[in-house]
Design a protein around this motif. Structure first.
Motif, PDB file in Angstrom:
ATOM      1  N   UNK A   9      44.090  59.462 -32.051  1.00  0.00           N
ATOM      2  CA  UNK A   9      44.065  58.336 -32.985  1.00  0.00           C
ATOM      3  C   UNK A   9      43.272  57.168 -32.387  1.00  0.00           C
ATOM      4  N   UNK A  10      42.314  56.666 -33.147  1.00  0.00           N
ATOM      5  CA  UNK A  10      41.542  55.498 -32.694  1.00  0.00           C
ATOM      6  C   UNK A  10      42.277  54.231 -33.095  1.00  0.00           C
ATOM      7  N   UNK A  11      42.339  53.297 -32.161  1.00  0.00           N
ATOM      8  CA  UNK A  11      43.009  52.032 -32.416  1.00  0.00           C
ATOM      9  C   UNK A  11      41.982  50.913 -32.573  1.00  0.00           C
ATOM     10  N   UNK A  12      42.284  49.925 -33.410  1.00  0.00           N
ATOM     11  CA  UNK A  12      41.383  48.777 -33.519  1.00  0.00           C
ATOM     12  C   UNK A  12      41.265  48.056 -32.173  1.00  0.00           C
ATOM     13  N   UNK A  13      40.185  47.328 -31.936  1.00  0.00           N
ATOM     14  CA  UNK A  13      39.969  46.697 -30.627  1.00  0.00           C
ATOM     15  C   UNK A  13      40.997  45.634 -30.256  1.00  0.00           C
ATOM     16  N   UNK A  14      41.642  44.997 -31.241  1.00  0.00           N
ATOM     17  CA  UNK A  14      42.606  43.942 -30.920  1.00  0.00           C
ATOM     18  C   UNK A  14      43.954  44.483 -30.455  1.00  0.00           C
ATOM     19  N   UNK A  15      44.193  45.774 -30.623  1.00  0.00           N
ATOM     20  CA  UNK A  15      45.476  46.367 -30.251  1.00  0.00           C
ATOM     21  C   UNK A  15      45.596  46.430 -28.727  1.00  0.00           C
ATOM     22  N   UNK A  16      46.716  45.937 -28.206  1.00  0.00           N
ATOM     23  CA  UNK A  16      47.003  46.067 -26.783  1.00  0.00           C
ATOM     24  C   UNK A  16      48.510  46.135 -26.563  1.00  0.00           C
ATOM     25  N   UNK A  17      48.932  46.287 -25.318  1.00  0.00           N
ATOM     26  CA  UNK A  17      50.350  46.482 -25.006  1.00  0.00           C
ATOM     27  C   UNK A  17      51.169  45.204 -25.055  1.00  0.00           C
ATOM     28  N   UNK A  18      50.508  44.059 -25.075  1.00  0.00           N
ATOM     29  CA  UNK A  18      51.199  42.774 -25.033  1.00  0.00           C
ATOM     30  C   UNK A  18      51.276  42.191 -26.444  1.00  0.00           C
ATOM     31  N   UNK A  19      52.496  41.879 -26.872  1.00  0.00           N
ATOM     32  CA  UNK A  19      52.721  41.301 -28.189  1.00  0.00           C
ATOM     33  C   UNK A  19      53.147  39.850 -28.048  1.00  0.00           C
ATOM     34  N   UNK A  35      67.131  44.867 -27.657  1.00  0.00           N
ATOM     35  CA  UNK A  35      67.726  45.688 -28.717  1.00  0.00           C
ATOM     36  C   UNK A  35      66.758  45.862 -29.889  1.00  0.00           C
ATOM     37  N   UNK A  36      66.101  44.778 -30.286  1.00  0.00           N
ATOM     38  CA  UNK A  36      65.197  44.828 -31.441  1.00  0.00           C
ATOM     39  C   UNK A  36      63.915  45.590 -31.113  1.00  0.00           C
ATOM     40  N   UNK A  37      63.262  45.214 -30.015  1.00  0.00           N
ATOM     41  CA  UNK A  37      61.951  45.785 -29.697  1.00  0.00           C
ATOM     42  C   UNK A  37      62.041  47.118 -28.958  1.00  0.00           C
ATOM     43  N   UNK A  38      63.162  47.379 -28.297  1.00  0.00           N
ATOM     44  CA  UNK A  38      63.325  48.613 -27.538  1.00  0.00           C
ATOM     45  C   UNK A  38      63.402  49.854 -28.406  1.00  0.00           C
ATOM     46  N   UNK A  39      63.656  49.694 -29.684  1.00  0.00           N
ATOM     47  CA  UNK A  39      63.719  50.837 -30.597  1.00  0.00           C
ATOM     48  C   UNK A  39      62.365  51.530 -30.744  1.00  0.00           C
ATOM     49  N   UNK A  40      61.297  50.832 -30.392  1.00  0.00           N
ATOM     50  CA  UNK A  40      59.953  51.357 -30.637  1.00  0.00           C
ATOM     51  C   UNK A  40      59.264  51.869 -29.386  1.00  0.00           C
ATOM     52  N   UNK A  41      59.948  51.798 -28.243  1.00  0.00           N
ATOM     53  CA  UNK A  41      59.372  52.352 -27.021  1.00  0.00           C
ATOM     54  C   UNK A  41      59.842  51.612 -25.787  1.00  0.00           C
ATOM     55  N   UNK A  42      59.398  52.126 -24.639  1.00  0.00           N
ATOM     56  CA  UNK A  42      59.785  51.540 -23.356  1.00  0.00           C
ATOM     57  C   UNK A  42      59.124  50.177 -23.180  1.00  0.00           C
ATOM     58  N   UNK A  43      59.936  49.196 -22.793  1.00  0.00           N
ATOM     59  CA  UNK A  43      59.448  47.835 -22.611  1.00  0.00           C
ATOM     60  C   UNK A  43      59.335  47.550 -21.123  1.00  0.00           C
ATOM     61  N   UNK A  44      58.206  47.002 -20.731  1.00  0.00           N
ATOM     62  CA  UNK A  44      58.001  46.621 -19.337  1.00  0.00           C
ATOM     63  C   UNK A  44      58.584  45.237 -19.079  1.00  0.00           C
ATOM     64  N   UNK A  64      53.474  51.495 -23.289  1.00  0.00           N
ATOM     65  CA  UNK A  64      52.475  52.301 -23.979  1.00  0.00           C
ATOM     66  C   UNK A  64      51.884  51.528 -25.155  1.00  0.00           C
ATOM     67  N   UNK A  65      50.582  51.595 -25.320  1.00  0.00           N
ATOM     68  CA  UNK A  65      49.895  50.867 -26.379  1.00  0.00           C
ATOM     69  C   UNK A  65      50.317  51.345 -27.777  1.00  0.00           C
ATOM     70  N   UNK A  66      50.607  52.622 -27.905  1.00  0.00           N
ATOM     71  CA  UNK A  66      51.011  53.157 -29.208  1.00  0.00           C
ATOM     72  C   UNK A  66      52.392  52.658 -29.604  1.00  0.00           C
ATOM     73  N   UNK A  67      53.273  52.455 -28.621  1.00  0.00           N
ATOM     74  CA  UNK A  67      54.588  51.872 -28.905  1.00  0.00           C
ATOM     75  C   UNK A  67      54.433  50.433 -29.386  1.00  0.00           C
ATOM     76  N   UNK A  68      53.513  49.693 -28.781  1.00  0.00           N
ATOM     77  CA  UNK A  68      53.258  48.315 -29.192  1.00  0.00           C
ATOM     78  C   UNK A  68      52.742  48.279 -30.632  1.00  0.00           C
ATOM     79  N   UNK A  69      51.849  49.206 -30.964  1.00  0.00           N
ATOM     80  CA  UNK A  69      51.321  49.257 -32.331  1.00  0.00           C
ATOM     81  C   UNK A  69      52.433  49.563 -33.328  1.00  0.00           C
ATOM     82  N   UNK A  70      53.299  50.493 -32.987  1.00  0.00           N
ATOM     83  CA  UNK A  70      54.425  50.837 -33.861  1.00  0.00           C
ATOM     84  C   UNK A  70      55.340  49.633 -34.059  1.00  0.00           C
TER      85      UNK A  70
END
Length: 124
Positions: A9-19, A35-44, A64-70
């Protein structure tokens, strides 16, 4: 199979792991954020704003960048304590521009004070 699809899957250029999260309730805790954000992936890391200017904001860093996108896809507009979250990808360039603009405005104000000129006189 899902991992293979993610890798292709190609991601747009603005997508990154930091929200960057805005419009948070002032009383929200780091545990609530996990609790809220952890549902979508591992948080650093999660950093909540704690000064007058940064209250109600946070940075959430995913492993993971894909978790951030989700998370962005699912949590933008999510209602927390009657406040709708604004979840954006962190972009250093935009933050730098804001800082530069504030510095320019401060420098202009100092020059105006030095020469006894106000901004209203210049607009006329």
């Amino acid at each position: 199979m899902a991992a293979y699809a993610r890798a292709r899957m190609r991601l747009p250029p603005e997508v990154n792991r930091v929200l960057y999260v805005r419009n948070l309730p002032f009383g929200i805790s780091a545990e609530d954020m996990y609790d809220i954000f952890g549902k979508y992936g591992a948080i650093r890391q999660i950093r909540l704003g704690n000064t007058k200017d940064t209250r109600g904001t946070a940075f959430v860093v995913y492993e993971d960048i894909y978790d951030a996108k989700t998370a962005v896809d699912h949590l933008s507009g999510f209602n927390v304590a009657n406040r709708y979250l604004i979840v954006l990808y962190y972009q250093q360039a935009k933050l730098s521009k804001k800082i530069d603009q504030k510095k320019k405005e401060e420098d202009l104000r100092k020059v105006q004070e030095k020469y006894g000129v106000s901004g209203e006189e210049m607009e006329s």
